[in-house]
Design a protein around this motif. Structure first.
Motif: not given
Length: 299
Positions: A172-187, A286-299
């Protein structure tokens, strides 16, 4: 050999094939953590096309960072002296141009649709850099402007990476494109918070680097919104220059006491939630893990 090691070898081989002897002598830039490649490999099966896409994206990312460092006059990149600091701005710019040229040459071998998607992201990268330069040294409270710059400079390439990977995988290209965009914003928002919260040994660059370079990131926007007129003038007087110990402490105290940092972290997590919502129908741990890894970094 792991897929990421294969990708590094592909990049090095492309680099060595280039005709520019002076660029060879400088050496290829370090590929860093290769987060975009990890995202692509989490979506698409590992094969020669997927590795080629990863290598193209990594070359583009490295090229943009080389140019960013010249514009920012940055002395460090990923914990090491930046290329412009060691070899000069002229050589760093030429190296960035070389990496862009090689990336686009190889991109043509991935088909018209993927070439269009990735090329469009590079246009956004350039627009974001122009906006960064135009607003350097200026404090503002326009959150939407900041978010547009984040999309252009960071999220657009992550969106393109996940979109292209979805094409290669037949997903699903639209779903995964949206995933990447929102992941990038969060990151990127998390990166901007870490620029304040972490020391230089963990960041790979000097702490408070963004503010000293005149960049008004989300925590400073939220702080600016909360200060009175006199405090806003003080904050404006500090941006874009080296701070003494007292000025740095004033800045950190106000960021903490105002809740600006927590507010920015909450915005990053909001985008992380959007990313996960985009792929609810896709079974990919794996995609769920990437969100956690990118966002829940040490503050």
């Amino acid at each position: 050999m792991s897929a990421l090691e294969d990708i590094r070898d592909i990049m090095q081989g492309w680099f060595e094939d280039c005709a520019c002897e002076s660029a060879k002598q400088l050496g290829a830039p370090h590929s860093g953590k290769m987060l975009r490649s990890k995202l692509i490999l989490a979506i698409a099966p590992e094969n020669e096309q997927t590795k080629r896409l990863c290598a193209v994206i990594e070359l583009i990312q490295n090229a943009s960072l080389l140019h960013d460092d010249v514009i920012d006059e940055a002395s460090m990149r990923r914990g090491q002296p930046s290329l412009n600091a060691t070899a000069g701005a002229r050589n760093a710019i030429m190296m960035g141009d070389l990496l862009y040229a090689k990336a686009f040459y190889e991109l043509t071998r991935l088909g018209d649709e993927i070439a269009r998607i990735v090329s469009e992201a590079v246009v956004h990268l350039s627009n974001g850099e122009v906006a960064d330069v135009c607003y350097a040294g200026k404090l503002y409270d326009n959150e939407l402007h900041y978010l547009q710059v984040v999309y252009d400079k960071t999220a657009s390439l992550l969106r393109a990476s996940s979109h292209a990977a979805a094409i290669l995988a037949g997903l699903d290209t639209q779903a995964l494109a949206s995933y990447g965009e929102n992941l990038g914003m969060a990151f990127q928002i998390v990166d901007d918070v870490l620029d304040i919260m972490q020391d230089s040994t963990k960041l790979g660059k000097n702490a408070l680097h963004d503010f000293k370079e005149g960049k008004c990131t989300l925590p400073y926007i939220y702080l600016f919104q909360k200060l009175d007129s006199a405090q806003k003038q003080v904050l404006q007087s500090l941006i874009g220059r080296d701070l003494d110990a007292g000025e740095q402490q004033w800045l950190l105290d106000n960021l903490r006491d105002s809740g600006a940092i927590e507010q920015a972290i909450a915005k990053a997590r909001e985008y992380g939630d959007f990313a996960l919502q985009s792929i609810q129908h896709i079974q990919n741990a794996k995609l769920k893990e990437i969100v956690a890894q990118m966002i829940e970094r040490e503050f």
